[in-house]
Design an enzyme around this catalytic site. Sequence first.
Site, short mmCIF file in Angstrom:
data_model
loop_
_atom_site.label_atom_id
_atom_site.label_comp_id
_atom_site.label_asym_id
_atom_site.label_seq_id
_atom_site.Cartn_x
_atom_site.Cartn_y
_atom_site.Cartn_z
N GLU A 89 0.41 -3.66 14.06
CA GLU A 89 0.90 -2.22 13.97
C GLU A 89 1.37 -1.59 14.98
O GLU A 89 2.31 -0.85 15.20
CB GLU A 89 -0.02 -1.30 13.19
CG GLU A 89 -0.05 -1.54 11.90
CD GLU A 89 0.76 -0.50 10.82
OE1 GLU A 89 1.83 -0.80 10.29
OE2 GLU A 89 0.35 0.75 10.78
N LYS B 137 0.92 -1.35 0.06
CA LYS B 137 -0.08 0.04 0.00
C LYS B 137 0.88 1.29 0.12
O LYS B 137 1.97 1.18 0.40
CB LYS B 137 -1.03 -0.12 0.99
CG LYS B 137 -0.11 0.02 2.57
CD LYS B 137 0.44 1.09 3.20
CE LYS B 137 1.40 1.15 3.95
NZ LYS B 137 1.91 2.51 4.41
N SER C 230 5.57 -8.99 17.33
CA SER C 230 4.38 -8.89 16.52
C SER C 230 3.74 -10.29 15.99
O SER C 230 2.64 -10.35 16.47
CB SER C 230 4.45 -7.66 15.35
OG SER C 230 3.25 -7.77 14.84
N ASP D 242 -2.84 2.20 7.56
CA ASP D 242 -2.23 1.18 6.93
C ASP D 242 -2.96 -0.18 6.79
O ASP D 242 -3.02 -0.94 5.95
CB ASP D 242 -0.66 1.00 7.53
CG ASP D 242 0.22 2.22 7.09
OD1 ASP D 242 -0.31 3.11 6.30
OD2 ASP D 242 1.25 2.55 7.80
O1 PMV Z 1 5.56 4.46 6.36
P1 PMV Z 1 4.72 3.76 7.36
O2 PMV Z 1 3.99 2.57 6.55
O3 PMV Z 1 5.08 3.28 8.68
O4 PMV Z 1 3.50 4.75 7.45
C1 PMV Z 1 3.32 5.88 8.35
C2 PMV Z 1 2.16 6.70 8.01
C3 PMV Z 1 1.90 7.56 9.22
O5 PMV Z 1 0.91 8.64 8.76
C4 PMV Z 1 3.09 8.86 9.21
C5 PMV Z 1 1.78 7.29 10.58
C6 PMV Z 1 0.37 6.68 10.71
O6 PMV Z 1 0.22 6.00 11.35
O7 PMV Z 1 -0.59 6.89 10.08
#
Ligand code: PMV
Length: 344
Positions: free
Chosen positions: A141, A13, A111, A152
């Site tokens: 998560e 994603k 996890s 996510d």
């Molecule tokens: O890069 P990732 O998959 O860890 O996405 C983090 C997205 C944030 O908006 C920075 C944090 C969140 O929990 O939404």
Amino acid sequence: MLSEVLLVSAPGKVILHGEHAVVHGKVALAVALNLRTFLRLQPHSNGKVDLNLPNIGIQRAWDVAKLQMLDTSFLKQGDVTALTPEQMEKLKEVAGFPEDCADHEHLAVLSFLYLYLSICQSQRWTEESLELINKWAFQGERVIHGNPSGVDNAVSTWGGALRYQQGKISSLKRPPALKILLTNTKVPRSTKALVAGVKSRLLKFPEIMAPLLTSIDAISLECERLLGEMTAAPAPEHYLVLEELIDMNQHHLNALGVGHASLDRLCQVTMAHGLHSKLTGAGGGGCGITLLRPDLERPEVEAMKQALTSCGFDCWETSIGAPGVSVHTAASLDAPVRQALDGL
Ligand code: PMV
């Protein structure tokens, strides 16, 4: 009890717009990608549960009997709830990990262990539903990120293209089949630390930061409106506006303090080929996305991919709006995926 090999996949994603702002109650737009992660669940007669995560070099095994004998009463029964710091401590004890372990490899194992023990204990495996999968994924998560927004896990569970705000999810009806290039700068970063950095900047400069978050919210809403228009009748002008939104958001994210030299490099290299990029997710390294307009000729795309690869980055061409978490029969998988799974 598993009697045969079960193949499950979940989409990769990206967040199109709204990362970080979503943590502060603003809108995010997230899309599932046609780049999938596969999970092979295979029954064993050796009484062990094996965890093999080849991409991050993890291979661990536990005796099922020993796991069953563990006192897991510290994992609450009932609804799926947040893991407390005390439960986290106990989990580390069970895994035999030091108290201060915080690297991704240890957290990934924790996890898994948390989800395995909780799901076995909850006996709700039979009433699996997307809501439950989403709740478990959110807790997974949490073990890794601390306080994720939930965007996510939602997009990986339901797939497609989602608008997400404070736990409220709505699907974009028939999102256009946008093509993007996903580039991994391979610069490691901690989402937890980056989210904390934005929070402390927000506390330090509220008058400066709050309008940035409001502006990112407006970018997400404008992108949503545009994607809706493109479903009906996509036109070249739509892509130009999408590119403008990408540029504005990337500058905002830099102002939030989540940029990185590698991401600047990625934007410069793609801009030299006339294409627009932004970081996706937490920033500070990690991945970026580049919009591939439909008018692009193949040699142009190949030249840009080559330039990015020579910076030491990995890239994948993909499209947005893939299906969410899915179960597969072995026969329905593409040969390369089947071979990769067989090689584990
Ligand atoms: O890069 P990732 O998959 O860890 O996405 C983090 C997205 C944030 O908006 C920075 C944090 C969140 O929990 O939404």
